[in-house]
Write a protein that holds these residues in place. Structure first.
Motif, PDB file in Angstrom:
ATOM      1  N   MET A  85       0.832  -1.188   0.000  1.00 47.34           N
ATOM      2  CA  MET A  85       0.000   0.000   0.000  1.00 47.34           C
ATOM      3  C   MET A  85       0.877   1.252   0.000  1.00 47.34           C
ATOM      4  O   MET A  85       0.604   2.210  -0.731  1.00 47.34           O
ATOM      5  N   ALA A  86       1.953   1.211   0.777  1.00 41.44           N
ATOM      6  CA  ALA A  86       2.819   2.392   0.860  1.00 41.44           C
ATOM      7  C   ALA A  86       3.544   2.625  -0.451  1.00 41.44           C
ATOM      8  O   ALA A  86       3.665   3.763  -0.917  1.00 41.44           O
ATOM      9  N   ARG A  87       4.045   1.552  -1.100  1.00 42.66           N
ATOM     10  CA  ARG A  87       4.825   1.711  -2.333  1.00 42.66           C
ATOM     11  C   ARG A  87       3.935   1.936  -3.539  1.00 42.66           C
ATOM     12  O   ARG A  87       4.200   2.793  -4.370  1.00 42.66           O
ATOM     13  N   TRP A  88       2.844   1.070  -3.679  1.00 45.23           N
ATOM     14  CA  TRP A  88       2.068   1.114  -4.918  1.00 45.23           C
ATOM     15  C   TRP A  88       0.902   2.105  -4.862  1.00 45.23           C
ATOM     16  O   TRP A  88       0.541   2.690  -5.864  1.00 45.23           O
ATOM     17  N   GLU A  89       0.293   2.278  -3.689  1.00 42.10           N
ATOM     18  CA  GLU A  89      -0.861   3.149  -3.592  1.00 42.10           C
ATOM     19  C   GLU A  89      -0.547   4.492  -2.907  1.00 42.10           C
ATOM     20  O   GLU A  89      -1.420   5.373  -2.827  1.00 42.10           O
ATOM     21  N   ASN A  90       0.724   4.586  -2.395  1.00 35.25           N
ATOM     22  CA  ASN A  90       1.124   5.789  -1.677  1.00 35.25           C
ATOM     23  C   ASN A  90       0.199   6.061  -0.492  1.00 35.25           C
ATOM     24  O   ASN A  90      -0.179   7.200  -0.207  1.00 35.25           O
ATOM     25  N   ARG A  91      -0.230   4.937   0.178  1.00 34.64           N
ATOM     26  CA  ARG A  91      -1.087   5.046   1.351  1.00 34.64           C
ATOM     27  C   ARG A  91      -0.509   4.192   2.461  1.00 34.64           C
ATOM     28  O   ARG A  91      -0.900   3.039   2.643  1.00 34.64           O
ATOM     29  N   PRO A  92       0.455   4.733   3.194  1.00 34.43           N
ATOM     30  CA  PRO A  92       1.074   3.937   4.277  1.00 34.43           C
ATOM     31  C   PRO A  92       0.049   3.578   5.353  1.00 34.43           C
ATOM     32  O   PRO A  92      -0.887   4.347   5.620  1.00 34.43           O
ATOM     33  N   GLN A  93       0.199   2.326   5.925  1.00 35.14           N
ATOM     34  CA  GLN A  93      -0.639   1.918   7.041  1.00 35.14           C
ATOM     35  C   GLN A  93       0.160   0.972   7.938  1.00 35.14           C
ATOM     36  O   GLN A  93       1.180   0.431   7.532  1.00 35.14           O
ATOM     37  N   SER A  94      -0.367   0.759   9.124  1.00 36.48           N
ATOM     38  CA  SER A  94       0.362  -0.057  10.103  1.00 36.48           C
ATOM     39  C   SER A  94       0.289  -1.538   9.752  1.00 36.48           C
ATOM     40  O   SER A  94      -0.564  -1.986   8.971  1.00 36.48           O
ATOM     41  N   MET A  95       1.147  -2.363  10.397  1.00 34.62           N
ATOM     42  CA  MET A  95       1.181  -3.815  10.169  1.00 34.62           C
ATOM     43  C   MET A  95      -0.119  -4.469  10.626  1.00 34.62           C
ATOM     44  O   MET A  95      -0.631  -5.366   9.961  1.00 34.62           O
ATOM     45  N   ILE A  96      -0.688  -4.031  11.734  1.00 34.23           N
ATOM     46  CA  ILE A  96      -1.907  -4.644  12.234  1.00 34.23           C
ATOM     47  C   ILE A  96      -3.082  -4.383  11.296  1.00 34.23           C
ATOM     48  O   ILE A  96      -3.960  -5.240  11.117  1.00 34.23           O
ATOM     49  N   GLN A  97      -3.101  -3.201  10.653  1.00 27.32           N
ATOM     50  CA  GLN A  97      -4.144  -2.920   9.682  1.00 27.32           C
ATOM     51  C   GLN A  97      -3.996  -3.811   8.445  1.00 27.32           C
ATOM     52  O   GLN A  97      -4.983  -4.328   7.912  1.00 27.32           O
ATOM     53  N   SER A  98      -2.776  -4.012   8.001  1.00 24.60           N
ATOM     54  CA  SER A  98      -2.526  -4.901   6.853  1.00 24.60           C
ATOM     55  C   SER A  98      -2.951  -6.335   7.170  1.00 24.60           C
ATOM     56  O   SER A  98      -3.543  -7.037   6.344  1.00 24.60           O
ATOM     57  N   LEU A  99      -2.626  -6.789   8.387  1.00 25.81           N
ATOM     58  CA  LEU A  99      -3.003  -8.144   8.795  1.00 25.81           C
ATOM     59  C   LEU A  99      -4.519  -8.304   8.805  1.00 25.81           C
ATOM     60  O   LEU A  99      -5.060  -9.341   8.405  1.00 25.81           O
ATOM     61  N   GLU A 100      -5.228  -7.263   9.235  1.00 24.57           N
ATOM     62  CA  GLU A 100      -6.695  -7.332   9.265  1.00 24.57           C
ATOM     63  C   GLU A 100      -7.264  -7.486   7.855  1.00 24.57           C
ATOM     64  O   GLU A 100      -8.179  -8.282   7.623  1.00 24.57           O
ATOM     65  N   VAL A 101      -6.726  -6.753   6.908  1.00 28.50           N
ATOM     66  CA  VAL A 101      -7.213  -6.837   5.525  1.00 28.50           C
ATOM     67  C   VAL A 101      -7.003  -8.253   4.955  1.00 28.50           C
ATOM     68  O   VAL A 101      -7.866  -8.827   4.304  1.00 28.50           O
ATOM     69  N   VAL A 102      -5.828  -8.808   5.234  1.00 25.35           N
ATOM     70  CA  VAL A 102      -5.534 -10.163   4.735  1.00 25.35           C
ATOM     71  C   VAL A 102      -6.499 -11.177   5.345  1.00 25.35           C
ATOM     72  O   VAL A 102      -7.027 -12.056   4.657  1.00 25.35           O
ATOM     73  N   PHE A 103      -6.759 -11.093   6.645  1.00 21.57           N
ATOM     74  CA  PHE A 103      -7.682 -12.030   7.285  1.00 21.57           C
ATOM     75  C   PHE A 103      -9.106 -11.860   6.755  1.00 21.57           C
ATOM     76  O   PHE A 103      -9.838 -12.832   6.602  1.00 21.57           O
ATOM     77  N   GLN A 104      -9.520 -10.648   6.495  1.00 26.66           N
ATOM     78  CA  GLN A 104     -10.834 -10.428   5.912  1.00 26.66           C
ATOM     79  C   GLN A 104     -10.966 -11.126   4.560  1.00 26.66           C
ATOM     80  O   GLN A 104     -11.985 -11.728   4.244  1.00 26.66           O
ATOM     81  N   SER A 105      -9.901 -11.058   3.785  1.00 24.07           N
ATOM     82  CA  SER A 105      -9.917 -11.680   2.462  1.00 24.07           C
ATOM     83  C   SER A 105      -9.908 -13.204   2.556  1.00 24.07           C
ATOM     84  O   SER A 105     -10.697 -13.887   1.915  1.00 24.07           O
ATOM     85  N   PHE A 106      -9.018 -13.770   3.393  1.00 25.29           N
ATOM     86  CA  PHE A 106      -8.864 -15.223   3.478  1.00 25.29           C
ATOM     87  C   PHE A 106     -10.092 -15.900   4.102  1.00 25.29           C
ATOM     88  O   PHE A 106     -10.398 -17.036   3.788  1.00 25.29           O
ATOM     89  N   THR A 107     -10.792 -15.186   4.983  1.00 23.52           N
ATOM     90  CA  THR A 107     -11.986 -15.768   5.611  1.00 23.52           C
ATOM     91  C   THR A 107     -13.254 -15.434   4.846  1.00 23.52           C
ATOM     92  O   THR A 107     -14.348 -15.837   5.263  1.00 23.52           O
ATOM     93  N   THR A 108     -13.127 -14.729   3.732  1.00 29.55           N
ATOM     94  CA  THR A 108     -14.237 -14.319   2.857  1.00 29.55           C
ATOM     95  C   THR A 108     -15.287 -13.504   3.598  1.00 29.55           C
ATOM     96  O   THR A 108     -16.443 -13.451   3.181  1.00 29.55           O
ATOM     97  N   THR A 109     -14.906 -12.864   4.692  1.00 30.71           N
ATOM     98  CA  THR A 109     -15.852 -11.995   5.405  1.00 30.71           C
ATOM     99  C   THR A 109     -15.807 -10.561   4.876  1.00 30.71           C
ATOM    100  O   THR A 109     -16.607  -9.721   5.274  1.00 30.71           O
ATOM    101  N   GLY A 110     -14.886 -10.286   3.989  1.00 31.11           N
ATOM    102  CA  GLY A 110     -14.751  -8.962   3.403  1.00 31.11           C
ATOM    103  C   GLY A 110     -13.449  -8.897   2.644  1.00 31.11           C
ATOM    104  O   GLY A 110     -12.658  -9.847   2.674  1.00 31.11           O
ATOM    105  N   TYR A 111     -13.258  -7.818   1.930  1.00 30.64           N
ATOM    106  CA  TYR A 111     -12.037  -7.714   1.128  1.00 30.64           C
ATOM    107  C   TYR A 111     -11.254  -6.446   1.474  1.00 30.64           C
ATOM    108  O   TYR A 111     -10.495  -5.930   0.675  1.00 30.64           O
ATOM    109  N   GLY A 112     -11.447  -5.988   2.720  1.00 24.74           N
ATOM    110  CA  GLY A 112     -10.617  -4.892   3.205  1.00 24.74           C
ATOM    111  C   GLY A 112     -11.252  -3.524   3.025  1.00 24.74           C
ATOM    112  O   GLY A 112     -11.848  -3.245   1.983  1.00 24.74           O
ATOM    113  N   GLN A 113     -11.119  -2.724   4.066  1.00 22.69           N
ATOM    114  CA  GLN A 113     -11.707  -1.391   4.001  1.00 22.69           C
ATOM    115  C   GLN A 113     -10.868  -0.427   3.169  1.00 22.69           C
ATOM    116  O   GLN A 113     -11.269   0.722   2.956  1.00 22.69           O
ATOM    117  N   ASP A 114      -9.709  -0.900   2.672  1.00 24.29           N
ATOM    118  CA  ASP A 114      -8.852  -0.031   1.869  1.00 24.29           C
ATOM    119  C   ASP A 114      -9.277   0.025   0.409  1.00 24.29           C
ATOM    120  O   ASP A 114      -8.708   0.778  -0.375  1.00 24.29           O
TER     121      ASP A 114
END
Length: 500
Positions: free
Chosen positions: A1-30
């Motif tokens: 996100m920081a390199r390609w989208e120029n939107r830096p975020q914390s590690m815990i936020q990134s982990l949340e997005v990945v879990f949302q995707s893998f559990t099919t409960t969502g695809y991330g608020q980003d």
């Protein structure tokens, strides 16, 4: 996100997005993402998430559901006594289990494979799941109270099982089904009481079929009482009984025997009338004393010995083929042996599926062909060629797998003997005194009338209860051949002799 989208975020936020995707409960608020690289990364995450879920279902959920809904195997020791313990599930032991069911005898199957044990349990069999080499497994099968133990595994495993059985019960009758003749003695040293070699017995049985193709003989004798035996007569074209009626045969007047049944075009007839015509390939079931059947046998042998010796071709010289040759040679019959290997006792070396090899072996001049090749596929093709090259020859085939019997008949075989069936009958014959008569068309069984089961019932009612066609009633030592099934009442102590 920081390199390609120029939107830096914390590690815990990134982990949340990945879990949302893998559990099919969502695809991330980003979302949404603008760069191609980021969209490809998210697509990969989505595919990986779905794949991992499917893998988890297959690895965890499906086995859990299967175990939750299938019946659990019993773990308590069986409470039977004087039963038979069967160690190993093979076509031979399955045939023996059918023999046990026919007799109404109790048995326990010890099987190490969980799925096979479960299938047997669901089919209503008494099963102990476990390694039959382990003493605790055999104790669960109540080997200490068993009447007999049947062992059918590889030769080395057989010996190990027998030693475990002897540790629990040194007196129980132990029967081992063996394959390698050179290793049989070691199973006897381990403690086996009986060593059965089905292939050898099958070879002898095939030889009997070859003899019936060339001469009338008395076969499959069975003692019912001290004064009564049953036997079969195979009728051939040259038989003195061929193309005559039973009245003309005068079996009772000449030999003192009674014809209690006949197989005519694959149909069994109980007590055929005096006008019944005996034809080629008819099989007669006769009853009489041992002496009277001996007289009949001597008369048939005298007739047969006046004939020119017949030739028989044996294709396949393993244990069955060798046993067949030995049995035929004792009858002074000319035997030619064909096998793929050049070894002692082989006359022609070659493939039985090659017409030129069969022609070299004299296929056109033989009266019978015994096929005991290594597998059923080869046997089917050999039978096709042999029946085409000599339509008059009796083709007698050993079937390794019982399901191939029908194909062998369609290929041109006149008689097919299944290895598993013969094995089951061998084991039953070894254990029980009420063993059946191994017949060309059926089995002859005996049943004792007890006060709590058949006594007071009519013969017709007993027929429905026992699934056999009663032929003879033994009462007070006397054989009763003629009776009305609907009105004849059975009494305690009677013995029923019938066709299975």
């Amino acid at each position: 996100m920081a390199r390609w989208e120029n939107r830096p975020q914390s590690m815990i936020q990134s982990l949340e997005v990945v879990f949302q995707s893998f559990t099919t409960t969502g695809y991330g608020q980003d979302a949404p993402w603008e760069t191609p690289q980021m969209n490809i990364l998210v697509i990969g995450m989505q595919l990986a998430g779905v794949g991992l879920i499917l893998a988890a279902i297959n690895a965890v959920v499906v086995p859990w559901l299967r175990s939750a809904f299938q019946p659990s195997l019993p773990t308590d020791p069986v409470t039977l006594e004087d039963h038979v313990v069967i160690c190993g599930v093979t076509p031979r032991t399955e045939s023996f289990a059918s023999e046990m069911d026919t007799r109404g005898k109790e048995y326990v199957i010890v099987e190490s494979d969980f799925e096979i044990a479960t299938e047997l349990y669901e089919a209503g069999q008494t099963v102990v799941h476990g390694d039959p080499e382990v003493v605790t497994t055999l104790e669960q099968a109540s080997v200490d109270k068993a009447a007999a133990v049947v062992v059918d595994a590889s030769d080395d495993v057989n010996a190990s099982i027998i030693l475990s059985v002897r540790e629990i019960n040194s007196e129980v009758t132990t029967i081992a089904v063996t394959e390698d003749r050179e290793l049989r003695e070691y199973q006897r040293i381990a403690g086996a009481d009986e060593l059965l070699s089905p292939r050898q017995l099958l070879g002898e049985s095939l030889a009997v079929r070859a003899k019936t193709a060339t001469m009338s003989i008395v076969e499959n004798r069975m003692e019912i009482t001290d004064d009564l035996e049953l036997a079969e007569i195979s009728v051939t074209e040259e038989s003195p009984f061929c193309n005559t009626t039973l009245a003309d045969c005068r079996f009772h007047k000449r030999y003192g025997v009674t014809v209690v049944g006949a197989w005519d075009k694959n149909e069994f007839i109980r007590l055929p009338g005096s006008d019944f015509k005996v034809e080629e390939t008819t099989h007669l079931l006769i009853a009489g004393t041992s002496d009277s059947i001996n007289d009949l046998q001597a008369g048939l042998r005298s007739t047969n010995h006046r004939r020119i010796p017949q030739r028989v071709l044996i294709a396949g010289y393993g244990e069955s083929g060798a046993a067949a040759k030995k049995a035929l040679s004792e009858e002074d019959m000319a035997v030619t042996v064909l096998d793929t290997e050049d070894k002692s006792g082989v006359d022609i070396v070659g493939d039985a599926r090659q017409p030129d090899v069969l022609q070299e072996a004299g296929i056109e001049d033989v009266s019978a062909v015994i096929v005991t090749v290594s597998n059923d596929t080869t046997a089917i093709f050999t039978t096709l060629i042999a029946s085409d090259m000599n339509p008059d020859a009796e083709i007698i085939v050993r079937a390794i797998e019982e399901e191939n019997t029908t194909k062998l008949y369609r290929a041109g075989a006149a008689t097919v003997e299944a290895l598993a069936t013969i094995s089951g009958q061998m084991i039953a014959t070894t254990i029980f005194d009420d063993s059946p008569l191994t017949s060309f068309k059926a089995q002859i069984l005996t049943a004792s009338v007890t006060s709590d089961y058949l006594s007071g019932k009519t013969v017709a009612e007993a027929e429905r209860k026992t699934d056999m066609n009663p032929l003879i009633i033994i009462r007070n030592g006397n054989a009763i051949f003629e009776f009305d099934p609907d009105s004849f009442i059975l009494e305690t102590g009677d013995m029923i002799v019938g066709k299975g």
